[in-house]
Design an enzyme around this catalytic site. Structure first.
Site, PDB file in Angstrom:
ATOM      1  N   GLU A 266       0.831  -1.209   0.000  1.00  0.00           N
ATOM      2  CA  GLU A 266       0.000   0.000   0.000  1.00  0.00           C
ATOM      3  C   GLU A 266       0.865   1.258   0.000  1.00  0.00           C
ATOM      4  OE1 GLU A 266      -2.889  -0.586  -0.816  1.00  0.00           O
ATOM      5  OE2 GLU A 266      -2.999  -2.711  -0.260  1.00  0.00           O
ATOM      6  N   GLU A 304      -0.781  -0.762  -9.798  1.00  0.00           N
ATOM      7  CA  GLU A 304      -0.249  -2.024  -9.283  1.00  0.00           C
ATOM      8  C   GLU A 304       1.226  -2.170  -9.608  1.00  0.00           C
ATOM      9  OE1 GLU A 304      -2.916  -3.038  -6.888  1.00  0.00           O
ATOM     10  OE2 GLU A 304      -1.518  -4.674  -7.306  1.00  0.00           O
TER      11      GLU A 304
HETATM   12 ZN    ZN Z   1      -2.623  -3.016  -4.894  1.00  0.00          ZN
END
Ligand code: ZN
Length: 512
Positions: A266, A304
């Site tokens: 995160e 991502e």
């Molecule tokens: Zn992620």
């Protein structure tokens, strides 16, 4: 006097404010809100969502867009102003194409369908979920038809998450991965032997876990004056402009990697959001018009790519443990006395084919995604029936991973995505993995001494390159454009396969 662009920007800034306020309420609901607040919070979110839609799909937006387009017509097509207007136009047209009854049906079905899915997963009862999944498939296909597509209905759906992706590009991507990953996985499985001691049965006090993860997040460059860390059962990052970018993780007393790598993952998302150029705050280039995460970043895949770069390529590297073993020993002196950096490196990189996507390692993870994308393509073009999903799922698990789910709860029912109609979101995870290796290779090429700084636990040179080349642009450039600008190539699997093969050949002492 305000220009046409200024008027347009002021109108979009209000929309940005509403969407960020919705996000604050969502963050609160997932981290702080008592259970009793759920129903009224649902009303609050629905009202604000409707207001944001009315604000955006309005005659005023149309007028302001027309005027701004005329004003910037001869400006640099790569400038933030031109990109902001162009993207606003693109999403304005897409959202206007969606019939109101379709939007209403989707919104009404989502909570019901997710509830049925949760019960079906609990009771291993795919049949009870199948009719709701069929409704989601039908709605997704209607949505694809409304938006329009050149080749495959999936193209219209994946656009929401990864604008530069299509079904045919994904087929090429996964074919390349399959050819590289399946033989590597077979070699690893044949060479696997258990670690000599199982560290993860010890107790790791939660406050120490939090402190270590928080320290590492700050080492990476997370600005805590514009961030905070909370607990959530499903960890996420969320931002309300670059000035307030929050992360969450979850803790397990006996399993140290969960919280640390959740935090580092995160943190990667957060570094992206915190790195957006301040001039883009409240602009069309730091907003998701479709009301989906991510907010300031350009797509799921690029987001991502950053969470995975920081979590895996940096956090699960030998250099990370060489640099930070002393801090680990500081927080966990008993375990720390028994381990060296090499042991930690091995312990956090164990490869094991398993049933559950979210628990998968770096080598098997993309095979889980490939399976899902293949099934989604079949559902969308009609070559796969909902009723056949469990059987096809299990056959593909056996083919790719060599494991067969003992029940649908640990098979086709494991993920929430399809119950909410999120077709097209899975590719972002693999696109992100592949991009992360391309970006890191480019950073190594551009920044001399990058690996020496990583060995020393210094991340400013890497963060500086990523901010300059990716983060600061917000949503101005697509994933594909960012790749071409930084690496000279569009999405290609070679750097990622090189990275995995080098890392796991070393870890598992495989023949080169
Ligand atoms: Zn992620």
């Amino acid at each position: 006097m305000a220009t046409a662009y200024d008027n347009f920007a002021a109108h979009i800034a209000e929309l940005n404010d509403i969407l960020c306020s919705i996000s604050v309420l969502k963050w609160d609901a997932r981290t702080q809100m008592p259970h009793g607040g759920a129903e009224t919070r649902g009303h609050q979110l629905a009202t604000l969502s409707r207001l944001s839609q009315e604000h955006f799909i309005s005659d005023k937006t149309a007028r302001l867009l027309d005027a701004a387009e005329a004003e910037i017509a001869s400006e640099d097509p790569d400038s933030y102003r031109v990109r902001a207007v162009r993207q606003t136009r693109q999403y304005f047209e897409i959202i206007r194409k969606l019939p109101l009854d379709l939007v209403g049906e989707k919104a009404a079905l989502e909570p019901v369908s997710e509830g049925v899915w949760a019960a079906a997963k609990q009771n291993n009862d795919f049949a009870s979920f199948a009719p709701y999944l069929q409704k989601q498939v039908d709605l997704a296909r209607r949505q694809a038809d409304a938006i329009g597509y050149a080749e495959h209905p999936f193209d219209a759906l994946v656009f929401e998450y990864e604008p530069s992706m299509t079904a045919s590009k994904l087929r090429v991507l996964f074919e390349g991965l399959k050819v590289g990953l399946l033989p590597l996985l077979r070699e690893i499985v044949a060479n696997d032997k258990p670690l000599e001691k199982d560290l993860w049965m010890r107790e790791y006090p939660l406050d120490k876990q939090k402190a270590f993860g928080w320290e590492m997040a700050q080492k990476f460059g997370y600005d805590v004056n514009r961030g905070r860390l909370d607990i959530a059962p499903h960890p996420f990052e969320i931002s309300f402009t670059r000035q307030d970018v929050r992360i969450t993780t979850r803790y397990k007393l006996n399993y140290f990697p969960m919280a640390l790598y959740g935090t580092l993952h995160e943190t990667g998302h957060a570094l992206y959001e915190q790195g957006v150029d301040p001039s883009l705050t409240r602009s069309a280039l730091a907003i998701d018009f479709l009301g989906k995460y991510p907010v300031g970043g350009t797509s799921y895949g690029v987001h991502e790519s950053q969470s995975r770069l920081w979590e895996n390529q940096i956090g699960r590297s030998r250099a990370f443990w060489n640099a930070h073993i002393d801090r680990f020993r500081h927080y966990f002196p008993e375990v720390g006395a028994e381990v060296d950096p090499e042991f930690m490196y091995r312990a956090v990189n164990r490869v094991r084919p398993s049933l559950i996507r979210v628990e998968a390692d770096e080598v098997t993870y993309n095979l889980h995604i490939m399976l899902r994308v293949e099934l989604e393509l079949g559902l969308m073009d009609g070559s796969l029936k909902v009723a056949d999903l469990p059987e096809v799922w299990n056959a593909k698990m056996e083919e790719y991973l060599g494991v067969t789910p003992p029940d649908d709860s640990r098979g086709v029912l494991q993920d929430i995505h399809w119950s909410g109609g999120g077709f097209g979101s899975f590719p972002g995870y693999t696109v992100g993995n592949v991009m992360s290796a391309q970006f890191l290779e480019a950073a190594r090429r551009d920044v001399s001494g990058l690996d020496a700084s990583l060995e020393a636990g210094e991340y400013a040179p890497l963060l500086g390159w990523l901010t300059e080349n990716i983060y600061r642009h917000g949503r101005a450039f697509s994933g594909s454009e960012l790749l071409i600008r930084t690496t000279g190539n569009d999405l290609t699997v070679e750097p990622y396969l090189r990275y995995l093969r080098a890392k796991f050949t070393d870890l598992y002492a495989l023949p080169l």
